[in-house]
Design an enzyme around this catalytic site. Sequence first.
Site, PDB file in Angstrom:
ATOM      1  N   LEU A  67      -7.900   6.641   1.682  1.00 21.99           N
ATOM      2  CA  LEU A  67      -8.263   6.942   2.871  1.00 21.99           C
ATOM      3  C   LEU A  67      -7.780   8.044   3.376  1.00 21.99           C
ATOM      4  O   LEU A  67      -6.601   8.630   3.030  1.00 21.99           O
ATOM      5  CB  LEU A  67      -7.777   5.919   4.007  1.00 21.99           C
ATOM      6  N   GLY A  82      -7.295   3.199  -1.404  1.00 19.12           N
ATOM      7  CA  GLY A  82      -8.695   3.561  -1.487  1.00 19.12           C
ATOM      8  C   GLY A  82      -9.284   4.033  -2.799  1.00 19.12           C
ATOM      9  O   GLY A  82     -10.506   3.590  -2.970  1.00 19.12           O
ATOM     10  N   ASN A 117      -1.565   0.422  -2.932  1.00 16.91           N
ATOM     11  CA  ASN A 117      -0.136   0.460  -2.155  1.00 16.91           C
ATOM     12  C   ASN A 117      -0.145   0.312  -0.690  1.00 16.91           C
ATOM     13  O   ASN A 117       0.457   0.619   0.272  1.00 16.91           O
ATOM     14  CB  ASN A 117       0.476   1.753  -2.513  1.00 16.91           C
ATOM     15  N   GLU A 118      -1.573  -0.294  -0.312  1.00 16.10           N
ATOM     16  CA  GLU A 118      -1.977  -0.362   1.096  1.00 16.10           C
ATOM     17  C   GLU A 118      -0.395  -1.285   1.900  1.00 16.10           C
ATOM     18  O   GLU A 118       0.254  -0.509   2.932  1.00 16.10           O
ATOM     19  CB  GLU A 118      -3.026  -1.296   1.343  1.00 16.10           C
TER      20      GLU A 118
HETATM   21  C1  LIG Z   1     -11.880  -2.853  12.954  1.00 12.69           C
HETATM   22  C2  LIG Z   1     -10.436  -3.063  12.956  1.00 12.69           C
HETATM   23  C3  LIG Z   1      -9.653  -2.776  11.620  1.00 12.69           C
HETATM   24  C4  LIG Z   1      -8.366  -3.242  11.333  1.00 12.69           C
HETATM   25  C5  LIG Z   1      -7.387  -2.727  10.330  1.00 12.69           C
HETATM   26  C6  LIG Z   1      -7.762  -2.885   8.873  1.00 12.69           C
HETATM   27  C7  LIG Z   1      -7.551  -1.757   8.126  1.00 12.69           C
HETATM   28  C8  LIG Z   1      -8.757  -1.496   7.168  1.00 12.69           C
HETATM   29  C9  LIG Z   1      -8.630  -0.312   6.484  1.00 12.69           C
HETATM   30  C10 LIG Z   1      -9.412  -0.290   5.269  1.00 12.69           C
HETATM   31  C11 LIG Z   1      -8.463   0.083   4.123  1.00 12.69           C
HETATM   32  C12 LIG Z   1      -9.227   0.232   2.929  1.00 12.69           C
HETATM   33  C13 LIG Z   1      -8.068   0.203   1.826  1.00 12.69           C
HETATM   34  C14 LIG Z   1      -7.602   1.560   1.629  1.00 12.69           C
HETATM   35  C15 LIG Z   1      -6.487   2.046   2.128  1.00 12.69           C
HETATM   36  C16 LIG Z   1      -5.856   3.629   1.790  1.00 12.69           C
HETATM   37  O1  LIG Z   1      -6.573   4.187   0.990  1.00 12.69           O
HETATM   38  S1  LIG Z   1      -4.595   3.944   2.596  1.00 12.69           S
HETATM   39  C17 LIG Z   1      -4.244   5.568   1.748  1.00 12.69           C
HETATM   40  C18 LIG Z   1      -3.006   5.608   0.742  1.00 12.69           C
HETATM   41  N1  LIG Z   1      -3.017   6.570  -0.008  1.00 12.69           N
HETATM   42  C19 LIG Z   1      -1.902   7.234  -0.597  1.00 12.69           C
HETATM   43  O2  LIG Z   1      -0.890   6.637  -0.377  1.00 12.69           O
HETATM   44  C20 LIG Z   1      -2.109   8.159  -1.454  1.00 12.69           C
HETATM   45  C21 LIG Z   1      -1.233   9.306  -0.977  1.00 12.69           C
HETATM   46  N2  LIG Z   1      -1.160  10.540  -1.874  1.00 12.69           N
HETATM   47  C22 LIG Z   1      -0.324  10.509  -2.890  1.00 12.69           C
HETATM   48  O3  LIG Z   1       0.299   9.619  -3.400  1.00 12.69           O
HETATM   49  C23 LIG Z   1      -0.269  11.720  -3.635  1.00 12.69           C
HETATM   50  O4  LIG Z   1      -0.909  12.988  -2.719  1.00 12.69           O
HETATM   51  C24 LIG Z   1      -1.283  11.755  -5.021  1.00 12.69           C
HETATM   52  C25 LIG Z   1      -2.645  11.355  -4.692  1.00 12.69           C
HETATM   53  C26 LIG Z   1      -0.324  11.044  -5.925  1.00 12.69           C
HETATM   54  C27 LIG Z   1      -1.372  13.470  -5.349  1.00 12.69           C
HETATM   55  O5  LIG Z   1      -0.099  13.988  -5.617  1.00 12.69           O
HETATM   56  P1  LIG Z   1       0.316  15.608  -5.686  1.00 12.69           P
HETATM   57  O6  LIG Z   1      -0.931  16.025  -6.705  1.00 12.69           O
HETATM   58  O7  LIG Z   1       1.508  15.796  -5.790  1.00 12.69           O
HETATM   59  O8  LIG Z   1      -0.217  16.116  -4.274  1.00 12.69           O
HETATM   60  P2  LIG Z   1       0.445  16.077  -2.671  1.00 12.69           P
HETATM   61  O9  LIG Z   1       1.321  17.265  -2.855  1.00 12.69           O
HETATM   62  O10 LIG Z   1       0.994  14.851  -2.801  1.00 12.69           O
HETATM   63  O11 LIG Z   1      -0.902  16.241  -1.869  1.00 12.69           O
HETATM   64  C28 LIG Z   1      -1.647  17.280  -1.765  1.00 12.69           C
HETATM   65  C29 LIG Z   1      -1.824  17.154  -0.178  1.00 12.69           C
HETATM   66  O12 LIG Z   1      -2.808  16.383   0.084  1.00 12.69           O
HETATM   67  C30 LIG Z   1      -2.362  15.495   1.170  1.00 12.69           C
HETATM   68  N3  LIG Z   1      -2.766  14.317   0.981  1.00 12.69           N
HETATM   69  C31 LIG Z   1      -2.479  13.441   0.123  1.00 12.69           C
HETATM   70  N4  LIG Z   1      -2.779  12.122   0.179  1.00 12.69           N
HETATM   71  C32 LIG Z   1      -3.671  12.109   1.188  1.00 12.69           C
HETATM   72  C33 LIG Z   1      -4.607  11.132   2.059  1.00 12.69           C
HETATM   73  N5  LIG Z   1      -4.615  10.073   1.597  1.00 12.69           N
HETATM   74  N6  LIG Z   1      -4.942  11.728   3.083  1.00 12.69           N
HETATM   75  C34 LIG Z   1      -4.816  12.724   3.602  1.00 12.69           C
HETATM   76  N7  LIG Z   1      -4.113  13.702   3.011  1.00 12.69           N
HETATM   77  C35 LIG Z   1      -3.494  13.618   1.970  1.00 12.69           C
HETATM   78  C36 LIG Z   1      -0.938  15.699   1.206  1.00 12.69           C
HETATM   79  O13 LIG Z   1      -0.273  15.493   2.465  1.00 12.69           O
HETATM   80  C37 LIG Z   1      -0.813  17.318   0.631  1.00 12.69           C
HETATM   81  O14 LIG Z   1      -1.107  18.085   1.829  1.00 12.69           O
HETATM   82  P3  LIG Z   1      -0.298  19.580   2.087  1.00 12.69           P
HETATM   83  O15 LIG Z   1       0.923  19.190   2.376  1.00 12.69           O
HETATM   84  O16 LIG Z   1      -0.811  20.216   3.264  1.00 12.69           O
HETATM   85  O17 LIG Z   1      -0.725  20.168   0.861  1.00 12.69           O
END
Ligand SMILES: CCCCCCCCCCCCC/C=C/C(=O)SCCNC(=O)CCNC(=O)[C@H](O)C(C)(C)COP(=O)(O)OP(=O)(O)OC[C@H]1O[C@@H](n2cnc3c(N)ncnc32)[C@H](O)[C@@H]1OP(=O)(O)O
Length: 271
Positions: free
Chosen positions: A113, A158, A181-182
């Site tokens: 997400l 996601g 990792n939610e």
């Molecule tokens: C109606 C009622 C609702 C009730 C509530 C219920 C909730 C329902 C929700 C539905 C949920 C469905 C399940 C899904 C959940 C999710 O997906 S939660 C998201 C969790 N994601 C993560 O934890 C991943 C985070 N990111 C990382 O671990 C790393 O970025 C990476 C993918 C391993 C890549 O690493 P690397 O190459 O070293 O890059 P980075 O430097 O870390 O990142 C680059 C830039 O990207 C930005 N970024 C990273 N992840 C995200 C993200 N998920 N969203 C937005 N932006 C992200 C990061 O900040 C960096 O940005 P800059 O610093 O500006 O460069």
Amino acid sequence: MVKVNVDMASSFIRAVLPRLACRHLKIGNNCNGRYLYGCNKRWVSSGSDLVQVEQDDSDNEIVVLKMNVKPVNACTAEFNNAMTKLIKDLDADEQSKGLILTSTLPNVFSAGLQLTALHGKSYDEIKEYFSTFQTMAHTLFTSRLATVAAINGHAIAGGCVIALCCEYRVMAEGKFHNGLNEVIVGIPMPAWVSAYTVYALGTNTAEKVILSGKKHTPREALQVGLVDQVVPPDDLIQVSKNILSDLIKVGDYPRRLSKERLRKELLMFSL
Ligand SMILES: CCCCCCCCCCCCC/C=C/C(=O)SCCNC(=O)CCNC(=O)[C@H](O)C(C)(C)COP(=O)(O)OP(=O)(O)OC[C@H]1O[C@@H](n2cnc3c(N)ncnc32)[C@H](O)[C@@H]1OP(=O)(O)O
């Protein structure tokens, strides 16, 4: 069917979830527009640069779909909607039989997400955003096409869910992580994601994977069943194509009806 207290969910989403998630990830709020990059490949009806499609086999039966949301394939609403449209278009195209899902990015399949999309948004806006992701996942999960995820990098939360929606998952060897990792980032796992995980991994393992929030190496992901195969990066697409070719050899009608019968029950799960 799981019941939730909507007021509690609403307060949680607005007050706690964006802060928890973004604090954990150390990410800011100002990402508007940064994900809209173009690409010179052939496009088929996604109506967006966020998803790249190649129909490169001679029969056009196998479609390679590449997520292209720089820098980490965070699932923006625009991306979710483009994916949903594409899969529906492909489902409607009788020539298409199989789909490989991968990423244009060298080390990231998908970061899940777009957490930054939650900042400062109303309950209704956040709910609408979540629903675009859920619709995309449901559309992929129930697609009539045979589906293989070619996981060429990190598949987190996601991103892992997107892969779990596919019938078969191949992951590249490398310093990548794959996991749900939610709970670590502060998101209570929605029932439908749990149901998909149970479907792919079995109840006991799914519970361990979800409640630990652990991010697995490719080998660990193989051990718990998050992926079916781990291969050298250079072999990823060819191995995925070979698997898909085997999957689509089966008679189309019995295959698609069986898949529908197996998977449609899970659509009853919402939160
Ligand atoms: C109606 C009622 C609702 C009730 C509530 C219920 C909730 C329902 C929700 C539905 C949920 C469905 C399940 C899904 C959940 C999710 O997906 S939660 C998201 C969790 N994601 C993560 O934890 C991943 C985070 N990111 C990382 O671990 C790393 O970025 C990476 C993918 C391993 C890549 O690493 P690397 O190459 O070293 O890059 P980075 O430097 O870390 O990142 C680059 C830039 O990207 C930005 N970024 C990273 N992840 C995200 C993200 N998920 N969203 C937005 N932006 C992200 C990061 O900040 C960096 O940005 P800059 O610093 O500006 O460069």
